[in-house]
Write a protein that holds these residues in place. Structure first.
Motif: not given
Length: 665
Positions: A412-417
């Motif tokens: 989620v951290n990665f996909m949230a930018g």
């Protein structure tokens, strides 16, 4: 100039004479060796200290971490050393508002996911809910300063929480002795951190690679099933006293079935099933469209808010619905004095801590490497271990239990930018505010919601597609995968882990003690020799057996290699008698894959040479590497075989044998 021209003419003349003589001899029907036979080079000898130093450097410092320190003044070396220990001082200089915007969004997103998960994972570790939140406050701050990954989200995870819960409860009953149980949890966390930091400081990170990918897939899948089964207690509303303390599927299902008539609560099941359906639907939306990654991220918090409000207005807790009740308000209290540094529990805490630390480390490093490869940046595994170790040591002194990188939150951290580890700081600040102001609002949160959140979180740990791929690629890997899986599901997490490690070691031992060997043949119209089973068009050379050994030759496999080569020879001789082929007169051992050889290996080659002499077969070596050729000459094996029987390529070795075969009637 004239002398140079004369020299060039002489060389050209010599070359032309050699070519003519070779063509004449070939026209006379005799295949002779090419005029230029390359001698196998012998590397310059190193003294014992130089050899030891080179070995140590390659084993522990292959990445050359000190290369940036070379030719630098002392003041600069000091700065570089501080930056190596605290990477935030390096990347922090280029930090800007644009990066902060991405970190702020991702930090708030993972905070909304981590708060309900932390409460549930603390329950899984058989600790009070606030300890899960504590573990998402201090450790992420330490990691943000010392960690080198931009994407890892730090906090408690399901597998480690389960491992701690089962291991600690085997030593102390958390219900009757909650204080001693909590102290043992902090002790295990302390030693988990010490283990991780020690591996990083002494650059022993390669030890975690002994747990193969297949074993990890099986272990994680089995742990996910076990965790989901454990949540049936909260999901079905079964009282703790009626539910087994064991984690294997047989005992858990027996508890579930035996309490079906009088132990289940339909209101609890309704709440759990409804919100589990909502969570799974949110996951489906997130997978269907990557733009909606935030939907499954905030879904757990929405479930907590709605279910808490529903229980509060209906007072469902008075109808048998179990609720969280009080979560202690305030930030982490000190727990330095609660760690067992003496007594009987010291050894138990150390044993559990080492095991939990290794599992946590394996998960975090795997996650960090995955996202680092996606974003194309380097991740220093040893720095990661030091950072993870430091945060868990500090965490054990501030009422935290073992924290590591969470795959779901990191994704989620990665996909949230996220741009940097500042997203962990943002998440930590949100958890701080939650501990200071919001914890009383969780009083009416039903346990069924926490069970639903954990079940939905661990579903992705069952990677059946990876298991299918493992089956297609390597059947032995699949055995390791299934061994770990069934060990966890039908026994305990510790036994599953032991099976995973044991099978991984067994595979290594099997490959070392039984290396592959094969017979080589000549590819038509080339001077290339390859495995005849891989290349059916490759043809054997009459009177010559060419064997390749695909491994270093050590004491563990030297006798097998010798006997296997002799079996190849006997098989060829038997086949030659039936087909009336030329008798085998030469045995060529292709040694390019043999990266090293020890005393036992040299002794095995000597025995092979003597066995071949009795059969009137000559031993010829082709392309031994620098380490091998050095040991062959040092041991006088070259004199025994004959220095003229060591060649650079198989083609040159065959060319050496051909004239002698032609002479033999």
């Amino acid at each position: 100039m004239s002398s140079m021209g004369a020299s060039a003419e002489e060389n050209l003349e010599t070359k032309q004479m050699d070519e003519r003589s070779f063509s004449i001899s070939s026209s006379q029907g005799q295949q002779q060796a090419p005029p230029y036979v390359h001698k196998v080079g012998i590397p310059p000898r190193q003294n014992l200290f130089q050899e030891f130093k080179a070995t140590i450097k390659e084993t522990f410092f292959a990445d050359d971490p000190l290369r940036s320190f070379k030719d630098q003044p002392k003041s600069r070396k000091f700065v570089l050393g501080i930056e190596a220990l605290f990477p935030i001082l390096n990347w922090g200089r280029s930090y800007n508002l644009k990066k902060f915007r991405g970190d702020l969004i991702s930090g708030l997103t993972i905070a909304s996911l981590c708060i309900p998960q932390d409460i549930g994972y603390a329950n899984l570790a058989k600790l009070q809910p606030q300890y899960g939140l504590y573990s998402s406050f201090v450790p992420p701050l330490i990691y943000a300063v010392m960690g080198s990954s931009r994407d890892i989200a730090i906090g408690p995870v399901a597998v480690v929480s389960l491992l701690l819960g089962t291991s600690l409860s085997n030593e102390i009953d958390p219900t009757t002795h909650p204080e001693e149980y909590r102290r043992l949890a902090f002790t295990a966390t302390f030693f988990a951190g010490i283990t991780q930091a020690t591996l990083g400081i002494f650059r022993l990170g390669f030890l975690i690679d002994f747990l193969s990918h297949a074993a990890i897939v099986g272990f994680m899948g089995g742990a996910a099933i076990t965790i989901a089964l454990q949540q049936l207690k909260g999901f079905l509303g079964i009282k703790t006293k009626n539910f087994t303390k064991k984690t294997d599927i047989v005992n858990v299902m027996h508890s579930v079935v035996s309490t079906a008539h009088h132990g289940w609560n339909w209101e609890t099941i309704l709440i759990g099933a409804s919100f589990l359906g909502f969570l799974l639907f949110a996951k489906f939306i997130g997978k269907k469209n990557k733009k909606f990654f935030w939907v499954p991220a905030i879904a757990p918090l929405i479930c907590v808010i709605l279910s808490t409000f529903f229980v509060f207005i209906t007072r469902a807790d008075k109808h048998g619905v179990e609720i969280v009740r009080d979560i202690k308000k305030g930030i982490n209290p000190s727990s330095v004095k609660e760690i067992y540094f003496t007594g009987d529990y010291l050894g138990k805490g150390f044993r559990i801590g080492v095991m939990a630390g290794m599992i946590a480390l394996t998960e975090a490093v795997a996650i960090g490497r995955t996202f680092a490869s996606v974003k194309d940046y380097q991740l220093d595994g040893n720095k990661e271990m030091v950072a993870l170790g430091a945060m868990n040591v500090v965490g054990s002194m501030t009422s935290c239990y073992v924290a590591t990188g969470s795959f779901s939150r990191s994704a989620v951290n990665f996909m949230a930018g996220c741009q940097t580890a500042v997203s962990n700081i943002v998440m930590s600040v949100v958890v701080f505010l939650t501990l200071e102001f919001i914890t009383p609002l969780f009083h009416y949160t039903p346990n069924a919601i926490l069970s639903s959140i954990i079940i939905s979180a661990v579903i992705n740990l069952v990677d059946y597609q990876a298991a299918i791929l493992i089956w297609k690629i390597d059947k032995f890997d699949f055995v390791a995968c299934m061994g770990a899986f069934f060990g966890v599901v039908f026994a305990t997490v510790e036994i599953g882990l032991l099976i995973a490690v044991s099978i991984s070691f067994a595979k290594i031992l099997l490959q070392v003690t039984r290396p592959r060997t094969c017979i080589l043949g000549k590819i038509p119209r080339t001077t290339v020799y390859r495995n005849i089973h891989q290349y059916p068009e490759a043809s054997k050379v009459p009177g010559v057996l060419i064997v390749r050994v695909d491994s270093a030759i050590y004491f563990s496999n030297s006798n097998y290699v010798k006997e296997r080569i002799l079996r190849w020879l006997m098989d060829e001789e038997e086949q030659g008698k039936g087909d009336y082929q030329t008798r085998i007169q030469f045995l060529i051992v292709e040694m390019s894959p043999v990266t090293d050889i020890d005393t036992s290996g040299i002794h095995a080659l000597e025995e092979l040479h003597r066995s071949l002499e009795k059969r009137d077969v000559e031993l010829v070596l082709a392309n031994p590497g620098p380490v091998v050729i050095d040991k062959i000459y040092t041991s006088k094996l070259a004199n025994m075989i004959g220095e003229n029987k060591i060649f650079l390529t198989v083609a040159e070795a065959v060319a050496y044998c051909s004239p002698k075969l032609a002479e033999d009637p």
